[in-house]
Design an enzyme around this catalytic site. Structure first.
Site, PDB file in Angstrom:
ATOM      1  CD  GLU A 441      -2.368   1.216   2.875  1.00  0.00           C
ATOM      2  OE1 GLU A 441      -2.249   0.193   3.585  1.00  0.00           O
ATOM      3  OE2 GLU A 441      -3.029   2.218   3.198  1.00  0.00           O
ATOM      4  CG  ASP A 514      -0.140   1.873   6.201  1.00  0.00           C
ATOM      5  OD1 ASP A 514       0.975   1.330   6.047  1.00  0.00           O
ATOM      6  OD2 ASP A 514      -0.426   3.004   5.765  1.00  0.00           O
ATOM      7  CG  ASP A 516      -4.263   2.815   8.602  1.00  0.00           C
ATOM      8  OD1 ASP A 516      -4.500   1.929   7.743  1.00  0.00           O
ATOM      9  OD2 ASP A 516      -3.743   3.900   8.334  1.00  0.00           O
ATOM     10  CG  ASP A 518      -7.568   4.816   4.988  1.00  0.00           C
ATOM     11  OD1 ASP A 518      -8.812   4.667   5.035  1.00  0.00           O
ATOM     12  OD2 ASP A 518      -7.001   5.915   4.872  1.00  0.00           O
TER      13      ASP A 518
END
Ligand code: 0RA
Length: 654
Positions: A441, A514, A516, A518
């Site tokens: 990503e 990541d 998180d 997203d």
């Protein structure tokens, strides 16, 4: 008391030596018999025992099955069938129940009913469960008596004895076992959801059977009450399709349903169309999910296409233009939710994961049944028929329009490996078995990964653009998405009809996002894509999810990477020692970009030290539900899911 081997040799003669050898082999190489000794193998023990009760139910002798997870993660499976035979076998010179539990592949030693078919992926029998359990106890109610035996790691510890008399009509089998923790080193903890999904599936596949799952382990949220669920589908596959379409908008109210025998093959089909573009078809053979399809599925697909085309030909209320349309298989499967289940006496399983039916007779049997009964159904249900042909015709129109608009040659060359995308930092080795590709990503993490990698076997493909949600778009649109095309090209297999796993350029495709929300979203979009368009990669075990650390805990030159809060605290404690915490530095990584190339290598990419999650198809039904939960419009289930992590991902240390 366990018999010493000398003693049992004297008592049972040569047979028992074979027995010991057989079960020793199971303990030595458990993976050969139950697939693996991970959580998956642990759960397989339950399925193996339940399969026997299901067989008994399929033969018409059992109605109810109870599965209990006890406080110590031991399991009881009880049924109300005829009971395992207890009389002494003339050749083996042991009671039937002892044979079943101590002789490998004992199934053939019993007289089975003429129409009985056996389930079970490995079909190895309960003796394998016995061999891999610390202890196993069995109770058989038969001929007015309750019989009992017990075993330790596969060897008989109490020979068959009668406990009490019972009413003659009271019959059944109860098996209790405690998996051997020295075999199942990863985990001995049973997962409610995993067992529930398979038992639910079994109840759909065997209509009328009542299966109860009960969990006696304490759980504060239930206030000491055991959790219990009954799986009972009188509608069979009809209920399964309704369940699968639960979060979707059906295009017709009724679930189309066929259930019949042909040429000795039991054939059951249920289907209902919804307003999505996805094809959600599941096929089963003897209760086993045939991920790779096979002859039965081929027969179903060809009949479906032909029946719908023929219905259009003889329709009087269609205009000329619509009547001339020829629908492809993809057209007639757009928006379908279908389940096909066949039961055959001697299934031949083929393919990478042995989940592809090879029996040629199944193709013709399914094709002719679906041809006849589906045509008849459509004739008798014109409203349903119209909803289905409207959907298929609009699918065909959209595809045709897209085809015309598209520059075909450009598309072809774009998906050709010769035109490898420029942003792919490929590896130098060419043997796919040695090569891995990271889907990373963002550009900055992609940059770190490129610098940190071992370039001989690790390729990096940074993803920056938006990844399309394949649940909500037609295939053509999916293919026009730049990121998706890049991924397909880099993998090298092609897609759909052209898909060829032999051309896969990497045997590890690793999603690295990541930690998180997203990141979870991107990961899910990617998984949805692979699940929908390239499930073969998941089946082959090529898909992984990278596990970057969440924290760096350091003091002076000493440093540790932690993958959970618990680990973080443990490291902090260790570094702090009895002198106090001193100058301990704790850094929380919010994204991959915060790690330098060396750190990224050390923590996430080095095969020697990294942990990855392997993506599995273990429960495709559940996975599909999960994807729907994630991709649907409801926000709350999605948030919950992201928090509680991916269900279709199983833990695996590499
Ligand atoms: C073979 C023959 C018979 C019953 C069974 C197997 C049987 C096995 C299991 C395992 C779990 N539950 C089971 N229930 C039945 C009976 C043959 C007869 O009664 O004639």
């Amino acid at each position: 008391m366990a018999n010493s081997s000398a003693e049992s040799e004297k008592e049972y003669g040569a047979e028992s030596i074979t027995v010991l050898k057989g079960l020793e082999a199971v303990r030595k190489r458990p993976g050969m018999y139950i697939g693996s000794t991970s959580a998956r193998g642990l759960h397989h023990l339950v399925y193996e025992v339940v399969d026997n009760s299901i067989d008994e139910a399929m033969a018409g002798h059992a109605k109810r099955i109870f599965v209990t997870i006890h406080e110590d993660n031991s399991i009881t499976v009880e049924d109300d069938g005829r009971g395992i035979p207890v009389d002494v076998h003339p050749v083996e010179k042991m009671p039937g129940v002892e044979i079943a539990l101590t002789v490998l592949h004992a199934g053939g030693k019993f007289e089975k009913d003429a129409y009985a078919v056996s389930g079970g992926l490995h079909g190895v029998g309960v003796s394998v469960v016995n061999a891999l359990s610390d202890n196993l106890k069995v109770w058989v109610k038969r001929e007015g008596k309750e019989h009992y035996m017990d075993f330790a790691r596969g060897t008989t510890t109490t020979k068959l004895k009668v406990l009490r008399t019972v009413p003659a009509k009271e019959t059944g089998t109860k098996v209790w076992f405690k998996p051997d923790a020295t075999i199942f080193q990863e985990t001995t903890r049973y997962d409610w959801t995993t067992l529930a999904s398979r038992l639910r599936e079994l109840s759909y596949l065997n209509k009328g059977i009542q299966i109860t799952l009960r969990d006696e382990r304490p759980d504060e949220s239930r206030d000491g009450q055991p959790r219990e669920e009954l799986f009972w589908a009188n509608g069979g596959l009809r209920d399964m399709v309704t369940f699968l379409n639960g979060n979707k908008k059906p295009l017709h109210q009724d679930v189309v349903y066929l259930d019949t025998m042909r040429d000795g093959i039991a054939i059951e089909v249920a289907l209902q169309y919804n307003d999505s573009y996805a094809d959600t078809t599941f096929s089963f053979v003897n209760n086993i999910n045939t991920h790779e399809g096979g002859t039965h599925l081929t027969g179903f697909k060809s009949a479906l296409t032909s029946v719908i085309n023929k219905y259009i030909e003889r329709s009087s209320n269609l205009n000329k233009k619509d009547k001339e349309i020829r629908l492809s298989g993809d057209d007639v499967r757009e928006g379908i939710t279908a389940v096909l289940s066949v039961k055959v006496r001697e299934p031949q399983f083929e393919g990478q994961t042995k989940t592809k039916l090879g029996n040629s007779e199944a193709e013709g049997a399914v094709r002719s049944v679906v041809n006849e009964l589906l045509s008849q159904y459509l004739d008798e249900h014109p409203k349903t028929a119209n909803a289905i042909i409207d959907k298929a015709i609009s699918a065909a129109r959209a595809r045709e329009a897209a085809r015309k608009a598209r520059d075909l040659t450009r598309k072809k060359s774009a998906l050709d490996v010769a035109a490898l995308p420029g942003k792919l930092a490929d590896c130098s080795l060419s043997d796919p078995a040695l090569c891995e590709m990271y889907l990373v990503e963002g550009d900055s993490a992609g940059g770190s990964a490129k610098q940190g990698r071992k370039r001989d076997f690790q390729a990096i493909l940074p993803l920056r653009g938006k990844i399309i949600n394949v649940e909500k778009a037609r295939f053509d649109k999916v293919l026009s998405n730049e990121e998706i095309r890049t991924i397909i090209t880099a993998i090298g297999t092609g897609i759909k009809e052209e898909f060829d796993i032999a051309k896969c350029r990497y045997h590890k495709i690793i999603i690295m996002t990541d930690a998180d929300v997203d990141g979870a979203h991107i990961r899910t979009l990617l998984l949805t894509f692979f699940f929908r368009q390239m499930p073969e990669l998941i089946d082959a075990g090529f898909m992984y999810i990278a596990q970057p650390p969440l924290y760096r805990v350091a003091k002076g030159k000493e440093e540790f990477y932690a993958y959970s809060e618990k680990e973080r605290d443990a490291y902090a404690e260790r570094l702090g020692g009895p002198e106090g915490r001193g100058n301990i530095m704790i850094q929380r990584y919010k994204g991959l970009g915060e790690m330098n190339p060396e750190q990224l290598w050390k923590t996430t990419m080095d095969p020697e030290t990294r942990t990855m999650l392997q993506v599995t198809m273990e429960d495709a039904v559940l996975a599909d539900q999960t994807f729907q939960t994630l991709m649907g419009d409801e926000v709350e289930p999605r948030r919950l899911f992201i928090e509680t992590n991916a269900r279709f991902v199983s833990n695996l240390d590499i």
